[in-house]
Scaffold this active site. Structure first.
Site, PDB file in Angstrom:
ATOM      1  N   GLU A 105     -59.780  46.926 -24.879  1.00 11.21           N
ATOM      2  CA  GLU A 105     -59.612  45.677 -25.617  1.00 11.21           C
ATOM      3  C   GLU A 105     -58.125  45.468 -25.854  1.00 11.21           C
ATOM      4  O   GLU A 105     -57.465  46.327 -26.455  1.00 11.21           O
ATOM      5  CB  GLU A 105     -60.330  45.748 -26.972  1.00 11.21           C
ATOM      6  N   ASP A 110     -58.971  41.482 -39.059  1.00 10.55           N
ATOM      7  CA  ASP A 110     -58.233  42.721 -38.878  1.00 10.55           C
ATOM      8  C   ASP A 110     -57.696  43.284 -40.182  1.00 10.55           C
ATOM      9  O   ASP A 110     -57.281  42.550 -41.072  1.00 10.55           O
ATOM     10  CB  ASP A 110     -57.067  42.502 -37.911  1.00 10.55           C
ATOM     11  N   TYR A 165     -71.409  43.701 -29.807  1.00  9.96           N
ATOM     12  CA  TYR A 165     -70.392  44.362 -30.634  1.00  9.96           C
ATOM     13  C   TYR A 165     -70.943  44.490 -32.046  1.00  9.96           C
ATOM     14  O   TYR A 165     -70.999  43.525 -32.796  1.00  9.96           O
ATOM     15  CB  TYR A 165     -69.119  43.509 -30.627  1.00  9.96           C
TER      16      TYR A 165
END
Length: 264
Positions: free
Chosen positions: A49, A60, A174
């Site tokens: 990734e 994040d 995911y």
């Protein structure tokens, strides 16, 4: 480069769990990013990734946010990231997945963006702020250019929504292991085992677990719980903050090998 689906099919035949490292493009610099990708590909990564630096990375945690900020200060833009992939597409065989927020895609136009990334050899996309309700058209355009878009399943999602995401997701699913943002954690929440089991009752697509995994023991646990892939980001990004870039790359190599050994 092989596709994500092809790589998972190959790994399934070999009864292996995929190792998917994440690094931020351009941190600490573009040259080091290229070296890091090669090192990861040579030391057990099954796909990579590659994070596109973005000014407001909501999904994040602090480590990856700081990396994105440094890359942006270095002037790194999407074209730089794509140049990296283009220059490596004949050197590495494993798929590269772009991790990007939706705004850069919207700015270029979805079809133009997909064509551009496909032309340089990108095989997949993770767009953390793409809601399921708006994904249908996006996925159709991506499919046209053989780009597999992997959707995220949050641990708080109701089962009905999880089933819809599993149906639409491409390449793999995911599974976010924690409530919150990316980052290193001392342990992975036990409910992840239950979520993996539930997902496997509604889909035969591979399941990759990410957010919060940083140590080989955690990776081993994910494989034991039934994960088909383990995604590790902040731990790799942190290694690359070493003031001596070559030492940082050596630490990336060591971590990659240890994680590979943990899930072989």
């Amino acid at each position: 480069m092989t596709s994500i689906s092809e790589r998972f099919t190959q790994l399934k035949k070999e009864n292996k769990c995929a190792l998917i490292p994440f690094i931020t493009a351009g941190d600490p610099n573009l040259k080091t990013t290229i070296k890091a990708i090669k090192i990861l590909a040579e030391n057990g990564a099954d796909m990579i990734e590659l994070g596109v630096p973005y000014s407001d990375p909501l999904a994040d945690g602090p480590v990856i946010q700081a990396a994105a900020t440094r890359a942006l200060k270095n002037g790194v833009c999407l074209n730089d990231v794509l140049d990296i992939v283009k220059n490596l597409q004949n050197e590495i065989t494993i798929p590269i997945i772009l991790f990007t927020y939706y705004n850069p895609i919207f700015y270029r136009g979805v079809e133009n963006f997909m064509k551009t990334i496909a032309d340089v050899g990108v095989k997949g996309l993770v767009v953390p702020d793409l809601p399921l309700e708006e994904a249908e058209t996006f996925l159709k355009v991506a499919e046209k250019f053989n780009i597999e878009v992997t959707l995220l399943v949050a641990p708080t999602s109701p089962m009905e929504r999880i089933e819809h995401i599993a149906e639409k997701s491409q390449g793999f699913i995911y599974l976010v292991s924690v409530t919150g943002v990316t980052g290193m954690r001392s342990q992975v929440e036990s409910r992840v085992e239950d979520l993996i089991s539930k997902l496997k009752t509604v889909t035969d697509k591979p399941i990759g677990v990410g957010f919060g995994i940083s140590e080989p023991s955690q990776a081993t646990q994910m494989k034991q719980w039934g994960a088909d892939g383990v995604i590790v980001g902040s731990a790799f990004v942190k290694k690359l903050t070493h003031t001596n870039h070559e030492e940082g790359l050596k630490e990336v190599e060591k971590l990659c090998r240890n994680l590979r050994e943990a899930i072989k």
